[in-house]
Structure formats: C-alpha cells, structure tokens
Write a protein that holds these residues in place. Sequence first.
Motif, short mmCIF file in Angstrom:
data_model
loop_
_atom_site.label_atom_id
_atom_site.label_comp_id
_atom_site.label_asym_id
_atom_site.label_seq_id
_atom_site.Cartn_x
_atom_site.Cartn_y
_atom_site.Cartn_z
N ASP A 26 54.75 77.84 72.53
CA ASP A 26 54.86 79.22 72.03
C ASP A 26 56.20 79.82 72.45
O ASP A 26 56.80 80.61 71.70
N PHE A 27 56.68 79.45 73.62
CA PHE A 27 58.00 79.92 74.07
C PHE A 27 59.11 79.26 73.27
O PHE A 27 60.05 79.93 72.82
N PHE A 28 58.99 77.96 73.05
CA PHE A 28 60.08 77.22 72.42
C PHE A 28 60.18 77.47 70.91
O PHE A 28 61.25 77.30 70.34
N ASP A 29 59.08 77.86 70.25
CA ASP A 29 59.21 78.13 68.82
C ASP A 29 60.12 79.33 68.58
O ASP A 29 60.97 79.32 67.69
N GLY A 30 59.97 80.36 69.42
CA GLY A 30 60.85 81.51 69.31
C GLY A 30 62.29 81.17 69.69
O GLY A 30 63.24 81.66 69.07
N PHE A 31 62.44 80.31 70.71
CA PHE A 31 63.77 79.89 71.16
C PHE A 31 64.52 79.17 70.03
O PHE A 31 65.68 79.47 69.74
N PHE A 32 63.84 78.23 69.38
CA PHE A 32 64.48 77.47 68.30
C PHE A 32 64.68 78.32 67.05
O PHE A 32 65.64 78.09 66.30
N ALA A 33 63.79 79.29 66.83
CA ALA A 33 63.97 80.19 65.68
C ALA A 33 65.25 81.00 65.84
O ALA A 33 66.01 81.19 64.88
N THR A 92 55.17 75.81 66.37
CA THR A 92 54.05 76.77 66.41
C THR A 92 52.73 76.09 66.07
O THR A 92 51.70 76.35 66.72
N LEU A 93 52.75 75.21 65.07
CA LEU A 93 51.54 74.47 64.72
C LEU A 93 51.12 73.54 65.85
O LEU A 93 49.92 73.27 66.03
N GLY A 94 52.10 73.06 66.61
CA GLY A 94 51.78 72.26 67.80
C GLY A 94 51.03 73.09 68.82
O GLY A 94 50.09 72.60 69.47
N ASN A 95 51.41 74.36 68.96
CA ASN A 95 50.69 75.30 69.83
C ASN A 95 49.25 75.44 69.35
O ASN A 95 48.31 75.38 70.16
N LEU A 96 49.07 75.61 68.06
CA LEU A 96 47.72 75.74 67.49
C LEU A 96 46.90 74.48 67.72
O LEU A 96 45.71 74.55 68.05
N PHE A 97 47.53 73.32 67.58
CA PHE A 97 46.85 72.04 67.79
C PHE A 97 46.36 71.94 69.24
O PHE A 97 45.21 71.55 69.50
N CYS A 98 47.24 72.31 70.18
CA CYS A 98 46.86 72.28 71.60
C CYS A 98 45.73 73.26 71.88
O CYS A 98 44.81 72.95 72.65
N GLY A 99 45.79 74.42 71.26
CA GLY A 99 44.73 75.40 71.44
C GLY A 99 43.39 74.91 70.91
O GLY A 99 42.34 75.17 71.51
N THR A 100 43.43 74.19 69.80
CA THR A 100 42.20 73.63 69.22
C THR A 100 41.58 72.60 70.16
O THR A 100 40.36 72.60 70.39
N ILE A 101 42.42 71.72 70.70
CA ILE A 101 41.93 70.70 71.64
C ILE A 101 41.39 71.37 72.90
O ILE A 101 40.33 70.99 73.42
N ALA A 102 42.11 72.38 73.39
CA ALA A 102 41.66 73.11 74.58
C ALA A 102 40.31 73.77 74.35
O ALA A 102 39.47 73.82 75.27
N THR A 103 40.07 74.25 73.15
CA THR A 103 38.79 74.87 72.82
C THR A 103 37.65 73.87 72.96
O THR A 103 36.58 74.18 73.51
N VAL A 104 37.88 72.65 72.47
CA VAL A 104 36.87 71.59 72.57
C VAL A 104 36.55 71.29 74.04
O VAL A 104 35.38 71.21 74.43
N PHE A 105 37.60 71.15 74.85
CA PHE A 105 37.39 70.88 76.27
C PHE A 105 36.67 72.04 76.95
O PHE A 105 35.79 71.82 77.79
N ALA A 106 37.02 73.28 76.59
CA ALA A 106 36.39 74.45 77.20
C ALA A 106 34.91 74.51 76.85
O ALA A 106 34.07 74.81 77.71
N VAL A 107 34.57 74.25 75.59
CA VAL A 107 33.16 74.24 75.17
C VAL A 107 32.36 73.21 75.95
O VAL A 107 31.20 73.43 76.33
N LYS A 144 61.68 87.28 78.94
CA LYS A 144 62.68 86.47 78.25
C LYS A 144 64.06 86.72 78.82
O LYS A 144 64.46 87.87 79.03
N ILE A 145 64.80 85.64 79.07
CA ILE A 145 66.16 85.74 79.59
C ILE A 145 67.13 85.55 78.42
O ILE A 145 67.25 84.47 77.86
N LYS A 146 67.81 86.64 78.02
CA LYS A 146 68.74 86.57 76.89
C LYS A 146 70.11 86.08 77.32
O LYS A 146 70.87 85.54 76.52
N ASN A 147 70.46 86.30 78.58
CA ASN A 147 71.68 85.76 79.15
C ASN A 147 71.43 85.53 80.64
O ASN A 147 70.39 85.89 81.16
N PHE A 148 72.38 84.90 81.31
CA PHE A 148 72.18 84.51 82.70
C PHE A 148 72.88 85.45 83.68
O PHE A 148 73.10 85.10 84.83
#
Length: 239
Positions: A45-52, A12-27, A190-194
């Motif tokens: 953001d998808f994988f943090d929930g998956f691993f949780a 999740t913090l990796g998501n936040l880090f990417c968002g921070t960098i994206a903000t700089v590029f957007a500005v 979200k796919i809970k089963n196949f």
Amino acid sequence: MSFFRHIPNVITLGNLFCGTIATVFAVNGDFKYAAIFVLIGIGLDFFDGFFARLLNVSGELGKQLDSLADMVTSGVVPGVIMFKLIQINLLNGTKGISDNYFDISLIGFIITLAACYRLANFNIDTRQTDSFIGLPTPAMCLVVISLPIIKESTTIEFVLDLLNNNYFLITLTWVLSFLMNTEIRLFSLKIKNFSVSENWFLYLFIIISIALILLFNFLAIPIIIILYVVTSIIKNLTS
C-alpha cells in the motif's frame, strides 16, 4: 509507457491479494500468518503510492483501487480478528459480557464498518493531502493484528487480563472506530524529502518507535499508535 502506468495498480492489487489471504487465515484463527500477510499488504500500500508519484501516473482509478484494497486488508481483516478474539474469550469462559441475547462477537465488525466509512470519506476529503484527519486504517489495523500475538507472547499479567476481558476488547473496538472518523489532525508519516529541519519531528518519532520495539517487541505496536495520536494532538496545540 502504457505498461509502466499500470505498475502502481498491479501493486495495489497485490495488497488486495494479501488482504484476501490474511482474511482466510484470520477466519481459521491463524493470527500469525494473518498478521504477516497484512504487513506485506500494508507495505505494498505504501509502494503503490510511491511508484505512482515516481512514474507520474496518479489517477482516479488508482485512488479508488487503493481504498478498495485497504478495505479488505485494513478493514475486513481486523474486524474478523476482533470478532475471533471476543469469541475465543466467550468460549474460554473468561471475564466479559454474556452472550445471552445475541452473539456479542459480532461487535468486532464495527471496526470494519468504521474503516469503510473512513475510507469512503477519505476519497472525497481534500484536506488530507499533507496530513491525516482521523486515525488511518492501516494504523488501526496494526493495533488489532498485534493483539493476539501479544496475547501469545507476553507474560505481563495485567496485559493478559485486559486481552482476556471482552469489556476491554469491545471498548477498544469503539475507541478505534471513533478515532478513525474523528476530526483530529494527525501528522503524515510520508517523507517527501530527507531534510532534517523539515522532518525532525517525524525522525524523532521513528527513533522513539524503534526504541519501543526493541524494548517491548509486539507490545510496542499499540503503544506507538497511542504515542502517534497523543503527539499529533500536542503538535496541533503547539503549532
């Protein structure tokens, strides 16, 4: 086990880090790299929930961290991009509302405010476990980050006229803000089963989305989100 329970929060913090960098590029108006880091962030953001769920370590801390990270990646970044797009149109003197009274570019940040309200409401809304009520912030974000890329890559005059028109951009800002906070139930991605019998509608939507991407490239992104909303409404009416 104490180490593994922190893995989802680190993602999740990796998501936040990417968002921070994206903000700089957007500005700085580098919309391509802003989009790349937003996409990485949405993936995390998808994988943090998956691993949780995989590690069975879901908790209130992870839930709050997830929304705070999404607020930057899928809230601040699209607001900055919409602000810059409106501002660019003003500087280029293309069709749109005059800025005689105030800087209308600031209207773009209504998306950020609406995303914040949605994320806060999502945390206390117990109805959104198997489906969404209102457009998810990542879906809104995908629409906004696609706009400058479409503007650079498309040769369709009608699309270019729309993106160069601040009336359209401001209207889109209000529409997306409304959709995020309206009481429209949207099916979960979200796919809970196949199982085909249980997920046929989602599989069909994915196949159509892939076909649209192959046909229209980046222009397919807003089309897919519109399709997502419309098919959800139809599904609700026929259920």
